[in-house]
Write an enzyme that holds these catalytic residues in place. Structure first.
Site, mmCIF file in Angstrom:
data_model
loop_
_atom_site.group_PDB
_atom_site.id
_atom_site.type_symbol
_atom_site.label_atom_id
_atom_site.label_comp_id
_atom_site.label_asym_id
_atom_site.label_seq_id
_atom_site.Cartn_x
_atom_site.Cartn_y
_atom_site.Cartn_z
ATOM 1 N N LYS A 63 0.807 -1.219 0.000
ATOM 2 C CA LYS A 63 0.000 0.000 0.000
ATOM 3 C C LYS A 63 0.844 1.276 0.000
ATOM 4 C CE LYS A 63 -4.214 -1.875 2.073
ATOM 5 N NZ LYS A 63 -5.234 -1.699 3.138
ATOM 6 N N GLU A 76 -6.015 13.396 -2.053
ATOM 7 C CA GLU A 76 -5.578 14.085 -0.830
ATOM 8 C C GLU A 76 -5.641 13.178 0.399
ATOM 9 O OE1 GLU A 76 -6.731 17.969 1.934
ATOM 10 O OE2 GLU A 76 -7.983 17.426 0.216
ATOM 11 N N ALA A 115 -4.364 0.707 8.217
ATOM 12 C CA ALA A 115 -5.824 0.697 8.279
ATOM 13 C C ALA A 115 -6.318 1.606 9.387
ATOM 14 C CB ALA A 115 -6.324 -0.723 8.489
#
Length: 291
Positions: free
Chosen positions: A71, A83, A134
């Protein structure tokens, strides 16, 4: 699903990833929306990530979802980054359009959408065990939706690392995000008072044995308890909460709703939520918390 010369592709890129249920979610949604596309799982080595992203352009793909551990790795290879994804510092969705790769992160909004419809994070106290990617995405979205208070607990050896990560985010959002030592039981117990949403974001419990808290931990009354893991469907953390008659949710809803948002970004179509959710529960009952 009919595959012809006009069929486009999408994929989830990670390692390991062959176990993923994302292909089921997306392919079922393609069928229901008459989208001429197919979604695959690409298990690639770290040194192949850049080459894999180049294929999104070469093959004119709809895009790709990115899972751990890539990621953050994909960020240098994108043309644009939303953003929110920039603030979080990780991307889980890439949209390919006219050779341009744009990165997004749908994890935070996906998680909050997975909570009971009667629950709103606005003006609530949020506590997370763990502070990884996360968790960061959830924190950002919670601030945007008006959360009143956020506390994160991490291992003592990781405090300095996460303080360096969350300090710029605190400044950018003009919101106090407080980090605590997970090994300090007095701090943990003190911060639980008045907690409205408690999340296990540590990954502990995916083995069906481990707990991020002591076995005699007491959950705040009236608190909603969540675990980002969805296998086992009922982690030891959620089992402990249920014994104390606390409402629980697992991570299947987060996976589902982040996928729904990714589908809409890639296709510009409305995700058929109810139909796909029912099909998912039938296909993968072992992941469903509520039978």
């Amino acid at each position: 699903m009919r595959i012809d010369g006009y069929t486009r592709m999408a994929a989830v890129i990670a390692k390991p990833i062959r176990h993923s249920i994302s292909p089921f979610i997306h392919n079922h949604a393609y069928q229901l929306t008459a989208t001429n596309a197919v979604y695959l799982a690409w298990e690639v080595a770290e040194e192949q990530v850049e080459q894999s992203l180049q294929q999104l352009r070469v093959l004119d793909m709809l895009g790709a979802n990115i899972s751990m551990p890539y990621k953050k790795k994909v960020l240098p290879y994108l043309d644009q980054v939303d953003e929110s994804a920039q603030l979080i510092g990780s991307v889980n969705t890439i949209v390919q359009k006219d050779g341009c790769l744009t990165g997004y992160n749908t994890d935070g909004l996906g998680f909050l959408k997975s909570l009971p419809k009667t629950f709103s994070i606005k003006d609530k106290k949020l506590v997370l065990l763990g502070a990884g990617g996360a968790a960061t995405a959830i924190v950002l979205e919670a601030v945007r939706q008006g959360v009143a208070e956020i506390h994160l607990f991490v291992r003592p050896e990781s405090l300095a690392k996460y303080q360096a990560i969350y300090s710029p985010l605190t400044e950018a959002l003009s919101f106090s995000i407080v980090l605590h030592d997970l090994s300090r039981r007095d701090q943990v117990n003190a911060m639980m008072v008045g907690t409205d949403l408690l999340i296990n974001a540590t990954g502990l419990g995916m083995d069906g044995v481990s707990l991020p808290v002591p076995k005699d931990f007491t959950f705040p009354k009236g608190c909603l308890v969540a675990d980002l893991a969805y296998f086992p469907a009922k982690t030891p953390f959620l089992q402990l909460a249920e014994k104390q008659e606390v409402q629980t949710v697992n991570g299947l809803g987060m996976l589902f709703h982040q996928a729904a948002l990714a589908f809409e970004l890639m296709t510009d179509k409305t995700f058929p939520e109810q139909e796909v959710w029912q099909a998912l529960k039938l296909e993968y009952p072992e992941y469903v918390l509520e039978k």
